[in-house]
Design a protein around this motif. Sequence first.
Motif, mmCIF file in Angstrom:
data_model
loop_
_atom_site.group_PDB
_atom_site.id
_atom_site.type_symbol
_atom_site.label_atom_id
_atom_site.label_comp_id
_atom_site.label_asym_id
_atom_site.label_seq_id
_atom_site.Cartn_x
_atom_site.Cartn_y
_atom_site.Cartn_z
ATOM 1 N N LEU A 99 11.871 8.395 0.746
ATOM 2 C CA LEU A 99 11.034 9.151 1.686
ATOM 3 C C LEU A 99 9.550 9.140 1.309
ATOM 4 O O LEU A 99 8.693 9.240 2.181
ATOM 5 C CB LEU A 99 11.538 10.590 1.809
ATOM 6 N N THR A 103 7.255 7.970 4.374
ATOM 7 C CA THR A 103 6.299 8.889 4.991
ATOM 8 C C THR A 103 4.864 8.494 4.671
ATOM 9 O O THR A 103 3.935 9.270 4.887
ATOM 10 C CB THR A 103 6.544 10.338 4.521
ATOM 11 N N GLN A 106 3.144 10.894 2.243
ATOM 12 C CA GLN A 106 2.943 12.311 2.577
ATOM 13 C C GLN A 106 3.783 13.223 1.713
ATOM 14 O O GLN A 106 3.405 14.355 1.437
ATOM 15 C CB GLN A 106 3.341 12.574 4.036
ATOM 16 N N GLU B 89 2.191 4.027 14.281
ATOM 17 C CA GLU B 89 3.249 3.839 13.279
ATOM 18 C C GLU B 89 4.300 2.858 13.793
ATOM 19 O O GLU B 89 4.748 1.951 13.080
ATOM 20 C CB GLU B 89 3.901 5.199 12.952
ATOM 21 N N CYS B 98 2.644 7.291 9.146
ATOM 22 C CA CYS B 98 3.171 6.955 7.819
ATOM 23 C C CYS B 98 2.552 5.649 7.315
ATOM 24 O O CYS B 98 3.137 4.940 6.496
ATOM 25 C CB CYS B 98 4.691 6.863 7.850
ATOM 26 N N GLY B 102 6.952 3.486 7.569
ATOM 27 C CA GLY B 102 8.216 4.078 8.020
ATOM 28 C C GLY B 102 8.713 3.521 9.337
ATOM 29 O O GLY B 102 9.884 3.206 9.485
ATOM 30 N N HIS B 106 11.326 6.672 11.254
ATOM 31 C CA HIS B 106 10.938 7.558 10.147
ATOM 32 C C HIS B 106 9.629 8.293 10.396
ATOM 33 O O HIS B 106 8.929 8.627 9.455
ATOM 34 C CB HIS B 106 10.877 6.742 8.851
ATOM 35 N N ALA B 108 7.085 10.998 10.582
ATOM 36 C CA ALA B 108 7.043 12.300 9.914
ATOM 37 C C ALA B 108 5.604 12.758 9.848
ATOM 38 O O ALA B 108 4.694 11.937 9.726
ATOM 39 C CB ALA B 108 7.607 12.189 8.497
ATOM 40 N N ASP B 109 5.407 14.074 9.949
ATOM 41 C CA ASP B 109 4.069 14.628 9.729
ATOM 42 C C ASP B 109 4.258 15.960 9.008
ATOM 43 O O ASP B 109 4.557 16.986 9.631
ATOM 44 C CB ASP B 109 3.330 14.817 11.059
ATOM 45 N N VAL B 110 4.109 15.900 7.694
ATOM 46 C CA VAL B 110 4.392 17.078 6.876
ATOM 47 C C VAL B 110 3.471 18.234 7.249
ATOM 48 O O VAL B 110 3.875 19.395 7.236
ATOM 49 C CB VAL B 110 4.274 16.711 5.378
ATOM 50 N N GLY B 116 10.573 14.557 9.137
ATOM 51 C CA GLY B 116 10.920 13.172 9.363
ATOM 52 C C GLY B 116 12.093 12.928 10.272
ATOM 53 O O GLY B 116 13.097 13.625 10.241
ATOM 54 N N ASN B 118 15.102 10.294 10.826
ATOM 55 C CA ASN B 118 15.901 9.799 9.715
ATOM 56 C C ASN B 118 16.936 8.813 10.211
ATOM 57 O O ASN B 118 17.651 9.086 11.169
ATOM 58 C CB ASN B 118 16.588 10.987 9.025
#
Lengths: 327, 331
Positions: A99, A103, A106, B89, B98, B102, B106, B108-110, B116, B118
């Motif tokens: 991951l 990511t 991130q 992306e 990412c 990804g 995948h 994702a944006d924390v 994410g 998956n």
Amino acid sequence: MAKKRYIQAINDALMEEMARDPKIILFGEDVEISMFGDTQGLRARFGADRIRNTPICEATLTGMAVGAAASGYRVVLHMMFSNFIYTGFDAIANQMAKLRLMTGGQMRFPITVLAGYGGGRSSAAQHSDTPYPALMNLGGVNVVVPASPADAKGLLKTVLRADNPTFFLEAGGRGAETAEVPDDDYTIPLGKAAVLREGRDVTIVAIGTMVKHGVAAAAELAGKGIDAELIDVRSLVPFDEDTVLASVRKTGRLVVADEARDRCSAASHICAVVADKGFGSLKAAPKRVTVPNVAMPYAPNAEKNVLPNATKIAEAAAALVNAKAGS
Amino acid sequence: MNSTNLDPTKDTLVPLLRRMLLIRRVEERLSADFHAGKLPGGVHLYIGQEAVAAGVCAHLRDSDTITSTHRGHGHFLAKGGSPRAMMAEIWGKQEGICRGMGGSMHVADVSKGILGANGIVAAGLAIATGSAFAAKLDKGDRVAVCFFGDGASNQGTFMECLNVSTLWQLPTIFVCENNNFSEFSPTATVTAGAIIDRARAFKIPCTAVDGNDVLAVWRAAGAAVEHARKGGGPSFIEAHTYRLHGHLEAEKSFLKSPYREDREIEEWRQRDPLRRFKDYLTGERICDGGEIDALEAEIAEIVEDAARFAEAGEPADPNLVFDIMFHEQRA
């Protein structure tokens, strides 16, 4: 310095680091009782939030470690016997190891996975595996294999302070072995092997549970006039190639002692590295002392038969030294 | 549309339509770009299921977390992810959310709590449960939502995560999007009993909703989120919906025989959540046709801008993989 048991050194590292950093949490099956003793007393000291017994559901526990780490915690996951790593392998191989890249950087995963590994106690095939070759191949987790109490404490403290998922594999059944441990707050960096004995004739690289057999083998060889250099790798990922290559440049001979099954073992990887980068200094083909490509049998005599030991290591080293050049 | 005691105002309803429209139009563009050979990898589209992501995410804050599936664009956009960064992306560009590492499966944006999409079916369940555990330890009112499909309900971790979440009273919200297919297998051929009954065994709040009715989803999710925020523990929602596109856009190129009838797809088109919601809004005189057209035009502009941004982006940095993976330790 004080003499400490291997398992006590691990327990001390957990106690000290959890006291230092309130973001460290630890969970796993029966961590309150602590079958091995490494997590004993943590619940009483740090409470039910930070130290938690879980249901037996490894596939979920490894995933939860990822989720809790992604949400700001520093997770210690105790997986008990290393064979149970297989049960939780999806989140290890597909999430924990990947991951951070997927990511785009991130996410970071300050996750420490504890598990006891190795045979020799008639635990039979499902409680005595040496699983690190599979972990080494993932490309996204560290693998640490401490052999002594002092290394166990210093390496674990480093791991608990770092941000990468790391498997801290405890030498199974060795918890009661004692040795000197420094009193001060020290850490040992990953990727630095320890030269335990200097020698001229042959390099013995020993991994985790094999270190004490390597020590005995070197003593046995010395009695026969063979001067072995003994290296404890301490961590497999990252791996200290420089120390091993420097030693082989000096001795020209390499034996790797590894409790993993032979095929794609850590030993075969180390031999490949030396063949690639140290070929010119080799006087003989490197030798691997490993477990045959079989499951671990239960009966003590049958188990002993497949496990590496000091005699097997010494015999392999002596054969290299006594071999005529080119043979 | 169902009537309940929860009466949303126009200020709630229009953003729901907006999110659904954004997801639909972005994915229509992705479908076209894929079939034009412009995308480097495959895409699994969410078209037909937009009401679920929109209805649930309308209740979430940036600090709440979600986990998603291989069919994750809708959840990403509904949770506030950037259309530009997502499309870039999927195009494999440096500007991607990412950084091109990804791809579609995948995103994702924390910073938005999107842990994410998956590619492993059911993997998000345990990640969300772990995030919910973190939320509980934080002692705030954050919640964690896992979106998963009917296929994921057959993984053992579904039961395991329900068990841990119930046992520890975690703020986990399980949202099962039953879209009638586990990849290419009709759900009935691979799933025994009713999925919701599995969750009911844990005596947590369980709700079955029409997943093509955004208001029904919105109401059910509102109750589940409120329950979790108040410390009431986990909830389960099963949203019945339908995947109007294939398992993946490329499937027609390799499928030797169809796995579903055109007639079935057509029947579900009649229940298209977007069309139903538009009809509701105009029928109830909440919006007029002009307002909806204006919204459509605005979304079309956003999609066009995102697609252009993605296409014009820089190719990913091939060395980035080495920088990201343990750059602090090379061996």
